[in-house]
Structures are given as C-alpha cells and as structure tokens.
Write a protein that holds these residues in place. Structure first.
Motif, short mmCIF file in Angstrom:
data_model
loop_
_atom_site.label_atom_id
_atom_site.label_comp_id
_atom_site.label_asym_id
_atom_site.label_seq_id
_atom_site.Cartn_x
_atom_site.Cartn_y
_atom_site.Cartn_z
N ARG A 15 11.89 23.42 4.18
CA ARG A 15 12.90 23.76 3.56
C ARG A 15 14.24 23.17 3.64
O ARG A 15 15.01 22.84 2.90
CB ARG A 15 13.50 25.15 4.01
CG ARG A 15 12.20 26.27 3.55
CD ARG A 15 12.61 27.76 4.16
NE ARG A 15 11.64 28.69 4.05
CZ ARG A 15 10.90 29.03 5.05
NH1 ARG A 15 11.61 28.87 6.32
NH2 ARG A 15 10.03 29.92 5.09
N ALA A 16 14.48 22.53 4.93
CA ALA A 16 15.49 21.95 5.24
C ALA A 16 15.76 20.49 4.66
O ALA A 16 16.41 19.55 4.65
CB ALA A 16 15.99 21.99 6.74
N ARG A 17 14.25 20.12 4.57
CA ARG A 17 14.18 18.42 4.49
C ARG A 17 14.64 17.60 5.33
O ARG A 17 15.22 16.31 5.05
CB ARG A 17 14.60 18.10 2.93
CG ARG A 17 14.01 18.78 1.65
CD ARG A 17 12.49 18.27 1.50
NE ARG A 17 11.93 18.55 0.49
CZ ARG A 17 11.18 19.69 0.17
NH1 ARG A 17 10.99 20.55 1.15
NH2 ARG A 17 10.76 19.95 -1.04
N ASN A 18 14.79 18.06 6.34
CA ASN A 18 15.47 17.37 7.60
C ASN A 18 15.06 17.92 9.18
O ASN A 18 15.10 18.91 9.30
CB ASN A 18 16.92 17.56 7.59
CG ASN A 18 17.67 16.63 8.46
OD1 ASN A 18 17.74 17.20 9.57
ND2 ASN A 18 18.16 15.50 8.08
N SER A 20 16.16 17.16 12.11
CA SER A 20 17.31 17.59 13.02
C SER A 20 17.96 19.14 12.26
O SER A 20 18.20 20.06 13.32
CB SER A 20 18.44 16.72 12.77
OG SER A 20 17.91 15.36 13.54
N ARG A 21 17.99 19.23 11.25
CA ARG A 21 18.57 20.61 10.72
C ARG A 21 17.61 21.79 11.01
O ARG A 21 17.93 22.76 11.16
CB ARG A 21 18.92 20.54 9.17
CG ARG A 21 19.53 21.64 8.73
CD ARG A 21 19.90 21.54 7.24
NE ARG A 21 20.59 20.33 6.95
CZ ARG A 21 20.30 19.24 6.04
NH1 ARG A 21 19.53 19.67 5.20
NH2 ARG A 21 21.12 18.27 5.76
N SER A 29 14.64 21.54 19.88
CA SER A 29 15.13 20.21 20.01
C SER A 29 14.53 19.68 18.83
O SER A 29 13.28 19.93 18.49
CB SER A 29 14.78 19.55 21.27
OG SER A 29 13.43 19.51 21.43
N THR A 30 14.97 18.54 18.24
CA THR A 30 14.41 17.61 17.29
C THR A 30 12.93 16.93 17.79
O THR A 30 12.23 16.97 17.14
CB THR A 30 15.38 16.38 16.76
OG1 THR A 30 16.41 17.21 16.40
CG2 THR A 30 14.65 15.48 15.75
#
Length: 320
Positions: A15-18, A20-21, A29-30
């Motif tokens: 959903r975030a395509r990221n 880190s997000r 954590s990432t």
C-alpha cells in the motif's frame, strides 16, 4: 515464519510503495520490514517487489498475492469481529480527523450518542483544517466540509453545506446592508484562507441556474472559520459563512442574513475513509451509525435544511 505477520507487513509495503513508510505505519524498523519481506519471498519462491533506489512496485506475482491476501485477512478479521459481536464486546479506539468547526458542532454529539450503546469504544480525534493524509496519520475516518474528496478515498455525502452572507446588527446599523451582489464591493468583508493552499476562498452566489464565484476584497482573513464567525458577530464586517455555524445567531437576531435569495448550497459535508475492506468492526459500526443519522439537526438552515437529495453534481460555476 509467522505467516499472518509476514502477510500484514507485505500488505503495508504494497500500500505504501515504500519500505520506510511501511515501517512507520507498522511501528517497526525498516530492516525488520525488509527481512520479513525477504523471508516471505524465500518461503514462496517468488519475487514480490521490483526494488530501485527510488521506487518500490509489485511484480505480477506480488499483485496476485496482494489481491488474495487482502481477501483472506478480511475473512480472518470478520471471524474475529463476529466472535466479539457474540460477546457484545465492541471495543478499541477510532481515530478521526476533521476540521475544528465540525469537531465541535458535529463529532462531539455523534461520539456521545455512539458511546451510549458502545461504551468500550474510544475516540482519538485530530482536529485541523488542513486536508489530512489518512494513511500517513493512521486515520480511520475523516470528515470534510467543501468539495467531495477525490482520489482513492471512499466518501459519503452527509448533508449539503449552505453558505449564508450575513452581518451583525451593529454592522448593519452603522454601514447599512447591501441590496445586490455588486454592492459588496462598497462594504467591509471578511474572508477565509484555505489552510492547505493559503488562498482566500471566493464567495459563491446562486443566480438562476448558475453558481457565481466572486472574489470579495477582505479587510481581514482567517484560516479558522470559528474565529471568522466571531469577527462577524463582533461587527468587523460582512461574512459568507456555513449555515450550521450562524443559523442560531440569525434566529436570535444577533446576525442578519443578507442577500438571502442568492445563498449557495453547492458544497457539502462528507465522511471519508481509505478503503471498504478490512475495516475493524468498531470503525464499520461507527460509519454505518453516522450514515443513518439525521443530519438536519446539525446542519439546519435558517428555515429547514434541504434533504440529502439536494447534494448533486455541482452546477456550472461562473467567476465574476
């Protein structure tokens, strides 16, 4: 491997395509997000994401898993919710975002009434006039006055938003009242500045079958509509304000409605949320509760609030 946790992390990244997000949204954590996705890909023997330094996107296999996992976890959530229903145990917190004026005039009465039947449901409200990023701020439900939210949001119209041009009795006694739209140029007026864009919102008037948009010179602008109402009540100038904030003052005689034949109801009050599926039971129940409520008591005009069928596709707008 904890399959349910891995799938939830996968869905967050999708959903975030990221990465880190997604880590922020899931409270981890990432590196942990990356490890969980890598373990899931190894377990399936499939690559789920295309990764570059700037972008993350789903592979064809990732798209298929996303579709299936959304439905599967929805069924799991529904099973848990049904168990809670059986125990009559709706509980937890609903995070809501809304403009300040809607928070005080609409949300507080609705929350109070909802909690009479569901005392174990709490509310975490974020009151700000800027348009809120629901996903980024982990908002369950948003409310908005103005135009209908667009994009991927699911929105429901709650009531038309009538705008009334009005002034205090003291202002009218000192400066007189305009008898036409053009005469507003000779008067002292207030204005509302959009918090998102910083632009002053033009006034709107219904003339025949058209809605006229007019930029009115303001002697004072505000980014908080409740403060603008206070300024108009104090006699600072003429304002164009939402009915639900001024109807009581007009009925009491403190404010006087001006140019009543030209009031506009093009905009509305909307409830919106990021998705239809996988909503917690408490959120779904509150959405359905708000949708069933009679909003005329909250957004009543100086006469009678028009019904929901008045909220249509906007008429043509002509700027003058």
């Amino acid at each position: 491997m904890d399959t349910t946790r891995a799938l939830n992390i996968f869905l967050s990244v999708a959903r975030a395509r990221n990465f880190s997000r997604a880590a922020i949204e899931t409270g981890t954590s990432t590196p942990a997000i990356s490890r969980a996705v890598a373990q899931l890909e190894k377990h399936l023997g499939l690559r789920l994401f295309h990764r570059t330094t700037r972008r993350v996107s789903l592979t064809a296999e990732g798209e298929r898993l996303y579709e299936l996992a959304e439905k599967g976890l929805q069924l799991l959530d529904d099973a848990m919710d049904r168990t809670m229903y059986a125990k009559d145990a709706l509980r937890g917190s609903i995070r809501i975002a809304a403009p300040r004026s809607i928070g005080s005039h609409l949300l507080v009465p609705l929350m109070l009434k909802f909690q009479e039947n569901h005392p174990n449901v709490g509310f975490d409200t974020v009151l700000e006039d800027c348009f809120t990023d629901l996903v980024g701020q982990k908002i369950d439900i948003g409310f908005r006055a103005g135009s209908q939210p667009d994009g991927v949001l699911i929105s429901r119209p709650l009531a038309p938003l009538e705008l009334l041009t009005c002034a205090s009795r003291r202002y009218v006694e000192r400066y007189g009242a305009p008898t036409s739209i053009d005469e507003l140029d000779k008067h002292r007026c207030t204005g509302f500045r959009q918090p998102n864009s910083g632009r002053t919102v033009p006034w709107e008037f219904t003339v025949g079958s058209q809605v006229l948009s007019r930029h009115v010179s303001a002697i004072a602008t505000f980014n908080d509509v409740d403060v603008e109402v206070s300024a108009v009540r104090a006699g600072m100038g003429i304002g164009q304000l939402p009915t639900y904030l001024v109807s009581e003052h007009i009925r009491s005689g403190e404010l006087i409605s001006l140019l009543p034949g030209y009031s506009s109801s093009r905009m509305g009050i909307f409830m919106f949320y990021p998705q239809r599926e996988r909503l917690p039971a408490r959120v779904r129940r509150f959405i359905d509760f708000v949708a069933r409520e009679d909003m005329s008591s909250f957004f009543n005009s100086t006469s009678n609030c028009p019904g929901e069928d008045v909220l249509r596709i906007p008429k043509a707008i002509v700027e003058v």
